[in-house]
Write an enzyme that holds these catalytic residues in place. Structure first.
Site, short mmCIF file in Angstrom:
data_model
loop_
_atom_site.label_atom_id
_atom_site.label_comp_id
_atom_site.label_asym_id
_atom_site.label_seq_id
_atom_site.Cartn_x
_atom_site.Cartn_y
_atom_site.Cartn_z
N GLN A 2 51.62 12.73 62.74
CA GLN A 2 52.49 11.98 63.55
C GLN A 2 51.59 11.02 64.58
O GLN A 2 52.10 10.58 65.82
CB GLN A 2 53.58 12.83 64.16
N SER A 43 57.63 16.52 80.37
CA SER A 43 56.74 16.36 79.38
C SER A 43 55.23 16.85 79.43
O SER A 43 54.76 17.08 80.34
CB SER A 43 56.45 14.62 79.33
N HIS A 49 60.74 22.86 77.15
CA HIS A 49 60.80 23.99 75.82
C HIS A 49 61.36 25.21 75.93
O HIS A 49 61.96 25.64 75.15
CB HIS A 49 59.23 24.07 75.37
N LYS A 58 65.03 14.01 75.02
CA LYS A 58 64.13 13.14 75.76
C LYS A 58 63.41 12.14 74.47
O LYS A 58 63.31 11.22 74.64
CB LYS A 58 62.82 13.89 76.44
N ASP A 59 63.22 13.23 73.52
CA ASP A 59 62.63 12.12 72.37
C ASP A 59 64.03 11.83 71.61
O ASP A 59 64.32 12.19 70.49
CB ASP A 59 61.80 13.23 71.36
N ALA A 106 51.56 23.08 74.83
CA ALA A 106 51.66 22.45 76.05
C ALA A 106 53.03 22.95 76.66
O ALA A 106 53.76 21.71 77.24
CB ALA A 106 51.10 21.24 76.29
N LEU A 107 53.49 23.99 76.50
CA LEU A 107 54.98 24.21 76.58
C LEU A 107 55.30 24.00 78.13
O LEU A 107 54.60 24.45 79.12
CB LEU A 107 55.37 25.50 76.24
N HIS A 108 56.38 23.35 78.55
CA HIS A 108 57.05 23.42 79.93
C HIS A 108 58.41 24.01 80.00
O HIS A 108 59.02 24.29 78.67
CB HIS A 108 56.94 21.92 80.32
N ARG A 162 52.81 15.36 78.56
CA ARG A 162 51.86 14.41 79.07
C ARG A 162 51.63 14.25 80.54
O ARG A 162 50.75 13.46 81.17
CB ARG A 162 51.98 13.07 78.57
O1 PAF Z 1 58.41 16.89 69.61
C1 PAF Z 1 57.83 17.23 69.22
O2 PAF Z 1 57.03 17.96 69.92
C2 PAF Z 1 57.14 16.97 67.81
O3 PAF Z 1 57.36 15.72 67.47
C3 PAF Z 1 57.50 18.06 66.90
C4 PAF Z 1 59.18 17.83 66.66
C5 PAF Z 1 57.31 19.45 67.28
C6 PAF Z 1 56.95 17.83 65.25
O4 PAF Z 1 55.59 17.77 65.42
#
Ligand code: PAF
Length: 280
Positions: free
Chosen positions: A61, A186, A37, A150-151, A32-34, A188
């Site tokens: 995760q 994001s 990314h 962001k993360d 779901a690239l933006h 989302r």
């Molecule tokens: O940030 C993310 O999109 C994910 O947590 C990652 C780093 C690709 C691991 O699945």
């Protein structure tokens, strides 16, 4: 750009690249690239001979089955975007069985880095991130790996993971990429209704204002101001907002307690969960 689905095929390519002594830049994603990314991929392409993007929705995760089921999976559009916007070389889009031939039961020890903030509300999340990244790092053996700020908590944990596993990988972070009105990009965001999307700009606006107001308020008051302001929007609910040391992620109570101070927030907009942060 070549799309690879199996470990075997990827490792054959990696072997060739390593033999030619070429450097590898790795951008792990869940698709779901933006634009956020794309910025990472562009940087990887510039800084390395070969750039690899992984697109893999990592089940370990997710601590919520529905979230995992509903996570956007848009491989074709993602590849199109990468071809249009970057000179990336490889996409690695494996199946779950390729990455986890057996269930991964490894437990990583990250102390409070893993249990605070996101960790409190998404138990197991960072353990899953560490599981998948350690697998990818082992398969790809990149020289550099790229992550968005962001993360923020994820980034701190990944640096710790690389240290603990003694890997020779440079972790490179990129500042949060934002829409014109400040909302952090994001995967989302596509779930927000137009009205929610309009209102969501309050998150970054409030964080930015808090940075300007920091000299007037003690930390515990400023935190409450931020929380109240965002909670005043209908259907917006702050899950947590903490002001922490950017390395230890421990809450700080005084502006003089640290030289690297970050405010981290998670907000529920009905079912959608948005995170953001600001460096004070
Ligand atoms: O940030 C993310 O999109 C994910 O947590 C990652 C780093 C690709 C691991 O699945």
């Amino acid at each position: 750009m070549k799309i690879i689905k199996t470990n075997f095929e990827l490792q054959t390519e990696i072997l060739k690249i390593k033999k030619q002594k070429k450097s590898i830049g790795f951008v792990p994603t869940m698709g779901a690239l933006h634009k956020g990314h794309i910025e990472l991929v562009k940087q990887s392409v510039v800084e390395n001979n070969i750039s690899i993007v992984s697109i893999f929705v990592n089940p370990t995760q997710f601590n919520n089955e529905n979230d995992l089921l509903n996570y956007p999976r848009t491989l074709e559009a993602d590849c199109r975007l990468l071809i249009q916007e970057t000179n990336n070389h490889f996409v690695f889009a494996p199946t779950v069985k390729e990455i986890y031939p057996n269930p991964d039961t490894r437990q990583f020890k990250f102390g409070n880095l893993k249990t605070t903030m996101e960790g409190k509300f998404r138990p197991g999340h960072f353990n899953g991130v560490a599981q998948v990244l350690s697998r990818f790092f082992e398969i790809i053996k990149p020289n550099r790996a790229y992550f968005g700020e962001k993360d923020f908590q994820q980034l701190v944990i990944i640096r710790e993971l690389v240290k603990q596993l003694n890997l020779n990988i440079e972790i490179i972070s990129h500042p949060v990429v934002r829409d014109k009105d400040g909302l952090a990009l994001s995967s989302r965001n596509i779930y927000l209704t137009p009205n929610q999307r309009e209102n969501a700009k309050i998150i970054f606006n409030t964080l930015s204002e808090s940075k300007k107001e920091k000299k007037y308020f003690p930390i515990y008051i400023l935190k409450q101001i931020v929380i109240n302001k965002i909670n005043s929007v209908p259907n917006f609910r702050v899950e947590y907002f903490d002001i922490v040391d950017g390395t230890t992620l421990k809450s700080i109570t005084n502006w003089d307690d640290s030289k690297h101070i970050v405010g981290c927030i998670a907000v529920h907009v009905e079912q959608i969960r948005l995170i953001d942060n600001i460096i004070y």
